[in-house]
Design a protein around this motif. Structure first.
Motif, PDB file in Angstrom:
ATOM      1  N   ASP A  68       4.561 -15.376  10.418  1.00 21.39           N
ATOM      2  CA  ASP A  68       5.219 -14.873  11.618  1.00 21.39           C
ATOM      3  C   ASP A  68       5.116 -13.364  11.695  1.00 21.39           C
ATOM      4  OD1 ASP A  68       7.135 -15.186  13.924  1.00 21.39           O
ATOM      5  OD2 ASP A  68       8.389 -13.961  12.605  1.00 21.39           O
ATOM      6  N   SER A  77       4.433 -19.083  11.503  1.00 18.85           N
ATOM      7  CA  SER A  77       4.739 -19.363  12.906  1.00 18.85           C
ATOM      8  C   SER A  77       3.664 -20.278  13.450  1.00 18.85           C
ATOM      9  CB  SER A  77       4.770 -18.055  13.701  1.00 18.85           C
ATOM     10  OG  SER A  77       4.574 -18.293  15.076  1.00 18.85           O
ATOM     11  N   ALA A  79       3.153 -20.920  16.479  1.00 18.76           N
ATOM     12  CA  ALA A  79       2.576 -20.251  17.647  1.00 18.76           C
ATOM     13  C   ALA A  79       1.457 -19.316  17.227  1.00 18.76           C
ATOM     14  CB  ALA A  79       3.658 -19.492  18.401  1.00 18.76           C
ATOM     15  N   HIS A 134       9.204 -24.907  14.598  1.00 18.78           N
ATOM     16  CA  HIS A 134       8.869 -23.533  14.988  1.00 18.78           C
ATOM     17  C   HIS A 134       8.311 -22.734  13.808  1.00 18.78           C
ATOM     18  CE1 HIS A 134      10.572 -19.812  17.365  1.00 18.78           C
ATOM     19  NE2 HIS A 134       9.362 -19.594  16.912  1.00 18.78           N
ATOM     20  N   ASP A 153       6.612 -23.775  21.149  1.00 18.10           N
ATOM     21  CA  ASP A 153       5.738 -23.309  20.065  1.00 18.10           C
ATOM     22  C   ASP A 153       4.710 -24.366  19.701  1.00 18.10           C
ATOM     23  OD1 ASP A 153       6.816 -20.536  19.014  1.00 18.10           O
ATOM     24  OD2 ASP A 153       8.556 -21.748  19.536  1.00 18.10           O
ATOM     25  N   ILE A 435       2.764 -13.557  16.775  1.00 21.17           N
ATOM     26  CA  ILE A 435       2.859 -14.031  18.159  1.00 21.17           C
ATOM     27  C   ILE A 435       2.584 -12.903  19.150  1.00 21.17           C
ATOM     28  CG2 ILE A 435       5.321 -13.636  18.515  1.00 21.17           C
ATOM     29  CD1 ILE A 435       5.403 -16.427  19.857  1.00 21.17           C
TER      30      ILE A 435
END
Length: 479
Positions: A68, A77, A79, A134, A153, A435
């Motif tokens: 992340d 993460s 995402a 997530h 996500d 992200i």
């Protein structure tokens, strides 16, 4: 970390008049989808390469997970993993990484998510019903603490997978496996379950407490989630999901004439869906009535964000025509401190954006990803801002831009939660956020040659989702 998703419900509309009045009157005519973009200057290529190195140097090559944030020790993460799956082919095309290495990283990622344990237990799993938590442990890939099973996500992860499935077109067993896994993992998501008997898709689910009450409606980054849920070949949501998504639009409009647009204060809401989906020239019912498309909407939102920073109603230090960009990002910490004769609140990680727009918050913190993620929409203002960011002391480093900076935060007697502070130039973040790195490099690739868009236009999932949502025209009209 969920602050950026608590939008609309408690949004203040009290400054709507200001938001209209500060709109930049010099918004240029939109760029034609067929017009060749202006070549980017050499310095921008250096920004892209440094940003790519964040993914190259921090990925776990065993499972493809990306942290992340860095250098603060961090969980993964999902995402950011979606961005990484998109970044590897960009890097191949730019000559930054060998094709075989990019293929192996992609395959490691897909194999991990293919076999990652699923179930409704509170621990020992990576996801449930085709969705993923997530945040995951970087090494084990299991749920990190009590993070939510995240629909948005997971959407970002799935978009990266769909892109990988569309880009890796070779006949080798490895590339065939990438295509098979990329599509199969995406299609496992049980979107009807996540709809939970309502017209809208929930933001998330916890094994401890069930579904999050808030769902994806109104104008924000959830657009991609609703479209993926409509486009699923195996477990699509019921008809009406897009109409439910659009229902709150009337309270989102800001501006007049050529500045009128659907507003959402943090710029990430105008960028994330556009990283993978080409909205130029295609319109749903709402935008057919408005007379422009969602790409144009994001262009106007970018100009409105900049215009707000130029007007600077909070009188923060550093805001200007070349230093602007409010979105979700790190901040110096949670403080209430005196500033120019009044008491101001500062925040740690939080969604930020112009006052008077849904999900408003302005504490003087600027994030480079806010402007650079809008490169395809407004290159004529973003490129100059990117150059200006490079001159901010301590902002441009090994992996491009650290997450954010706040020129007004110069309180030497306060203990920072993160970052560093200079009594003359203010606070600068310590970390890069995955992200926020993704939009910088992916949007530059789209601006250069539609790199991601032209692949995703061929995705059956994307086409089905758009068509079920009522989009037509443009590239959708082509066979």
């Amino acid at each position: 970390m969920l602050d950026r998703r608590l939008f609309l419900a408690n949004a203040s509309l009290g400054l709507a008049g200001f938001a209209t009045g500060c709109a930049d009157p010099a918004v240029p005519v939109a760029i034609s989808p067929k017009a060749p973009p202006t070549p980017l200057p050499d310095f921008y290529g250096e920004i892209e390469y440094r940003t790519f190195r964040y993914f190259r140097d921090t990925v776990n090559p065993v499972n493809g997970l990306v942290p992340d944030r860095w250098p603060t020790p961090s969980f993964a993460s999902i995402a950011a993993v979606g961005s990484a799956l998109t970044v590897w082919p960009i890097a191949v095309a730019r000559g930054w990484i060998k094709r075989d290495l990019a293929r192996d990283l992609t395959l490691a990622t897909l194999r991990f998510f293919d076999t990652a344990p699923q179930g409704d237990a509170a621990s020992g799993t990576s996801g449930h019903r085709g969705f993923f938590y997530h945040f995951l442990d970087m090494k084990t890939g299991l749920r990190y603490k009590q993070t939510e099973l995240s629909s948005v996500d997971t959407s970002l992860l799935h978009l990266g997978m769909l892109f990988a499935a569309g880009w890796w077109t070779g006949d080798t067993p490895e590339e065939q496996e990438i295509r098979r896994l990329g599509i199969d993992i995406v299609e496992r998501a049980e979107w009807l379950w996540f709809q939970n008997g309502r017209p809208i898709v929930s933001m998330g689910w916890h094994p401890e407490s069930g579904f999050i009450e808030r769902g994806w409606d109104g104008y924000n980054e959830g657009m991609m989630t609703v479209l993926l849920s409509l486009g699923s070949g195996r477990h699509p949501v019921n008809d009406g999901a897009w109409e439910a998504w659009c229902a709150p639009y009337p309270r989102c409009w800001r501006g007049e004439g050529e500045t009128r647009h659907l507003a959402f204060a943090p710029l990430f809401g105008h960028q994330y869906s556009h990283m993978w989906i080409d909205f130029r020239g295609i319109r749903d019912t709402v935008m057919r009535g408005a007379g422009f498309d969602y790409f144009e909407n994001s262009r106007r939102a970018t100009y409105a964000n900049r215009a707000y920073c130029i007007a600077n109603p909070m009188h923060w230090d550093g805001y200007s025509a070349d230093l602007w960009g409010l979105t979700a990002c790190d901040g110096p910490g949670n403080f209430k401190l005196p500033f120019k004769g009044s008491t101001r609140e500062f925040h740690s990680y939080s969604a930020r954006g112009p006052l008077g727009q849904p999900d408003e918050r302005d504490d003087g913190t600027i994030a480079p990803t806010a402007a650079l993620g809008s490169l395809p929409f407004a290159p004529e203002i973003v490129i100059a801002t990117a150059r200006a960011f490079m001159a901010v002391p301590g902002l441009y480093r090994e992996y491009g831009f650290v997450d954010s900076f706040n020129p007004s935060f110069r309180y030497t007697d306060q203990k920072l939660q993160t970052g560093s502070m200079n009594a003359q130039t203010g606070w600068v973040a310590r970390d890069y956020l995955g992200i926020d790195q993704g939009p910088i490099i992916i949007q530059a690739a789209n601006y250069r040659d539609e790199f991601v868009w032209k692949v995703m236009r061929n995705s059956p999932v994307i086409r089905r989702g758009l068509e079920r949502a009522g989009f037509n025209g443009g590239w959708l009209a082509a066979s």
